[in-house]
Design a protein around this motif. Structure first.
Motif, PDB file in Angstrom:
ATOM      1  N   SER A 110     -19.478  60.769 -21.657  1.00  0.00           N
ATOM      2  CA  SER A 110     -18.711  59.790 -22.438  1.00  0.00           C
ATOM      3  C   SER A 110     -19.123  59.873 -23.946  1.00  0.00           C
ATOM      4  O   SER A 110     -19.119  59.991 -24.930  1.00  0.00           O
ATOM      5  CB  SER A 110     -18.326  58.352 -21.964  1.00  0.00           C
ATOM      6  N   VAL A 114     -19.888  62.768 -28.060  1.00  0.00           N
ATOM      7  CA  VAL A 114     -20.004  62.064 -29.236  1.00  0.00           C
ATOM      8  C   VAL A 114     -20.864  63.026 -29.963  1.00  0.00           C
ATOM      9  O   VAL A 114     -20.617  63.427 -31.231  1.00  0.00           O
ATOM     10  CB  VAL A 114     -20.349  60.572 -29.341  1.00  0.00           C
ATOM     11  N   SER A 150     -15.186  56.104 -38.884  1.00  0.00           N
ATOM     12  CA  SER A 150     -14.720  55.951 -37.633  1.00  0.00           C
ATOM     13  C   SER A 150     -13.682  56.940 -37.093  1.00  0.00           C
ATOM     14  O   SER A 150     -13.986  57.431 -36.031  1.00  0.00           O
ATOM     15  CB  SER A 150     -14.062  54.524 -37.399  1.00  0.00           C
ATOM     16  N   VAL A 154     -14.550  60.001 -34.257  1.00  0.00           N
ATOM     17  CA  VAL A 154     -13.631  60.145 -33.188  1.00  0.00           C
ATOM     18  C   VAL A 154     -12.925  61.309 -33.203  1.00  0.00           C
ATOM     19  O   VAL A 154     -12.793  62.121 -32.303  1.00  0.00           O
ATOM     20  CB  VAL A 154     -12.687  58.837 -33.118  1.00  0.00           C
ATOM     21  N   GLN A 157     -15.466  64.026 -31.798  1.00  0.00           N
ATOM     22  CA  GLN A 157     -15.616  63.599 -30.353  1.00  0.00           C
ATOM     23  C   GLN A 157     -14.526  64.227 -29.522  1.00  0.00           C
ATOM     24  O   GLN A 157     -14.821  64.832 -28.541  1.00  0.00           O
ATOM     25  CB  GLN A 157     -15.939  62.220 -30.179  1.00  0.00           C
ATOM     26  N   VAL A 158     -13.243  64.043 -29.939  1.00  0.00           N
ATOM     27  CA  VAL A 158     -11.975  64.589 -29.311  1.00  0.00           C
ATOM     28  C   VAL A 158     -11.949  65.954 -29.597  1.00  0.00           C
ATOM     29  O   VAL A 158     -11.750  66.647 -28.384  1.00  0.00           O
ATOM     30  CB  VAL A 158     -10.855  63.939 -30.158  1.00  0.00           C
ATOM     31  N   THR A 359     -13.046  60.464 -22.801  1.00  0.00           N
ATOM     32  CA  THR A 359     -13.034  60.229 -24.046  1.00  0.00           C
ATOM     33  C   THR A 359     -12.872  58.905 -24.567  1.00  0.00           C
ATOM     34  O   THR A 359     -13.324  58.326 -25.337  1.00  0.00           O
ATOM     35  CB  THR A 359     -11.542  61.084 -24.770  1.00  0.00           C
ATOM     36  N   LEU A 360     -11.887  58.208 -23.709  1.00  0.00           N
ATOM     37  CA  LEU A 360     -11.739  56.698 -24.036  1.00  0.00           C
ATOM     38  C   LEU A 360     -13.082  55.870 -24.021  1.00  0.00           C
ATOM     39  O   LEU A 360     -13.009  55.170 -24.981  1.00  0.00           O
ATOM     40  CB  LEU A 360     -10.585  56.170 -23.169  1.00  0.00           C
ATOM     41  N   ILE A 363     -15.268  56.429 -26.982  1.00  0.00           N
ATOM     42  CA  ILE A 363     -14.941  55.975 -28.285  1.00  0.00           C
ATOM     43  C   ILE A 363     -15.671  54.682 -28.874  1.00  0.00           C
ATOM     44  O   ILE A 363     -16.444  54.714 -29.944  1.00  0.00           O
ATOM     45  CB  ILE A 363     -13.492  55.415 -28.486  1.00  0.00           C
ATOM     46  N   ALA A 366     -19.047  56.263 -29.735  1.00  0.00           N
ATOM     47  CA  ALA A 366     -18.776  56.935 -31.264  1.00  0.00           C
ATOM     48  C   ALA A 366     -18.672  56.118 -32.406  1.00  0.00           C
ATOM     49  O   ALA A 366     -19.099  56.361 -33.475  1.00  0.00           O
ATOM     50  CB  ALA A 366     -17.346  57.808 -31.190  1.00  0.00           C
TER      51      ALA A 366
END
Ligand code: PFF
Length: 458
Positions: A110, A114, A150, A154, A157-158, A359-360, A363, A366
């Motif tokens: 996770s 990031v 932000s 994100v 990261q995604v 991914t969640l 966050i 991140a």
């Protein structure tokens, strides 16, 4: 291949070739840890003196645990949770599989994604506006502005997670192995280019001296602990990875030999990374630290002072991207193979659901590095940024716990089968078996317990 002979899972895929497997496992091992932490530790703990300690520890403890994990994976031909379930009489060992899977396949990935996302941002940045800013000494501001944005953090990261999901969707052979067979040699090549640039700068000798000149007076108890902790993280041990990757190894392969190759490759790249970083940094008058600060703040400043710095900076971040994504594939394969094996989901369904959940969870990591007006991390647990907290929970608590119990399982509860697996059912000789036995039973669990204790104290 010989999957029928296991009687456990005749459908399971195998690595396409020995080279492919070694590239994939080395790809997992060679990651951010090799590039942003190992060189720093060498410089800090007395250069070649520390390298010597590190080599002894990984030869004794690291290789022991890696072989134990390969044996568990290959014997069961299952991902980690299922492996402990099928191999143990009392299914309580399955808890060890759960800890390792949650740590590697879920928590580490996770936040690793990031940082992987940052490498993509910095590849693009190197070719656009990073160098002019860094030349004015503003790379720190660039980094803080980026991690405070932000939407951008994100987004990257995604993108990084999506790339990982895409490669892993190809499966073990056509996805992970194929990608690593291309990326790892490229990573090596880029590193050589960067080293040549670095050591030919005027004043590079000071960096070489700082990095490698043996200074035994700098060795301490802390050096030994740092070496052990780094060895485990760097070799991707205790995170369920080498069990999962081991489950795809052919029954004919010599496990001790494979472990030797992977450890050699991992150590070589870690050592070489220092040759790229220290001579350049010292030549440009900067004493480097470690971690995100070194990579995303100090080094852009160093590149900005070189001719064609933008090209070298972009190459460096491509190298870091390859290092990160080949590690993230291995972390993701842990949770995907768990869903395929134990929940009987298809690969596609496993990738979509686990990719979404991981991914969640990433966050908050991140978003956590933005700073509040008081100077604290935007999202914090007990004063640490969410990202650091995830790192500490997984590496200082869950990893040592799973590694200790993996050793106890392989060295005591499941020893006869482990011995057979390492000798391919007594068809090959493993000369170091007596030494491995002592290490897996006593040396490794005690050494890991000490890191665990110290990790909790700090
Ligand atoms: N071994 C990788 C590195 O040195 O950066 C990182 C890593 C990958 C750690 C996978 C743990 C892991 F399970």
């Amino acid at each position: 291949m010989s999957s029928e002979s296991t009687g456990l899972s005749s459908q399971r895929e195998n690595w396409g070739s020995r080279f492919g497997f070694i590239m994939a496992a080395a790809g997992s091992a060679i990651g951010l840890g090799n590039i942003w932490r190992f060189p720093y530790l060498v410089g800090k703990h007395g250069g070649a003196a520390f390298v010597l300690v590190y080599l002894i520890l990984i030869a004794v403890v690291g290789s022991t645990v890696m072989m134990a994990e390969f044996a568990i994976g290959r014997a069961s031909r299952k991902s980690t949770v299922g492996a402990f379930w099928v191999l143990s009489d009392t299914h309580s060992w399955t808890l060890v599989g759960w800890i390792a899977t949650a740590a590697g396949g879920f928590i580490i990935l996770s936040y690793y994604a990031v940082i992987g996302g940052w490498t993509i941002k910095y590849i693009i940045g190197s070719l656009t506006d990073l160098m002019p800013m860094a030349a004015e000494g503003k790379s720190g501001e660039v980094f803080s502005a980026f991690v405070s944005n932000s939407q951008e953090v994100v987004l990257y990261q995604v993108i990084f997670m999506a790339l990982t999901m895409f490669i892993v969707s190809g499966g073990v052979g056509k996805g992970i192995e194929r990608a690593c067979k291309v990326m790892m040699p490229l990573l090596f090549l880029i590193l050589i280019v960067l080293i040549v640039r670095s050591v030919t700068l005027t004043g590079a000798e000071k960096g070489l001296e700082y990095y490698l000149k043996p200074d035994f007076s700098k060795l301490s108890g802390e050096s030994v602990l740092d070496a052990l902790g780094q060895g485990f993280f760097s070799l991707s041990l205790g995170m369920s990875i080498m069990i999962t990757y081991g489950s795809y190894i052919s029954k004919e392969e010599n496990l001790a030999n494979c472990a030797g190759w992977i450890i050699t490759a991992d150590t070589l790249i870690a050592l070489l990374a220092g040759l790229a970083i220290f001579p350049a940094a010292f030549a440009m008058g900067v004493e480097p630290g470690s971690g995100a600060g070194l990579t995303f703040i100090t080094l852009p400043g160093v590149f900005a002072k070189m001719p064609f710095g933008n090209v070298f900076s972009a190459l460096f971040f491509v190298l870091l991207f390859f290092a990160a994504i080949t590690s993230s594939m291995s972390l993701f394969e842990v949770s995907v193979s768990h869903c395929i094996d134990d929940l009987k989901w298809t690969r596609k369904k496993s990738i979509l659901i686990m990719g979404f959940l991981i991914t969640l969870l990433g966050i908050p990591s991140a978003l956590s590095l933005a700073t509040t007006p008081e100077g604290n991390p935007a999202i914090a647990i007990a004063g640490k940024s969410f990202l650091d907290a995830m790192d500490i929970i997984s590496n200082n608590v869950m990893m040592p716990l799973s590694a200790i119990f993996t050793c106890i399982f392989a060295g005591w509860a499941w020893y006869d089968s482990a011995r057979k697996e390492l000798t391919n059912q007594d068809t090959i000789t493993f000369k170091l078996l007596p030494a491995w036995t002592v290490c897996v039973r006593f040396v490794a669990p005690v050494a890991i317990a000490v890191i665990f204790y110290m990790g909790l104290k700090w």
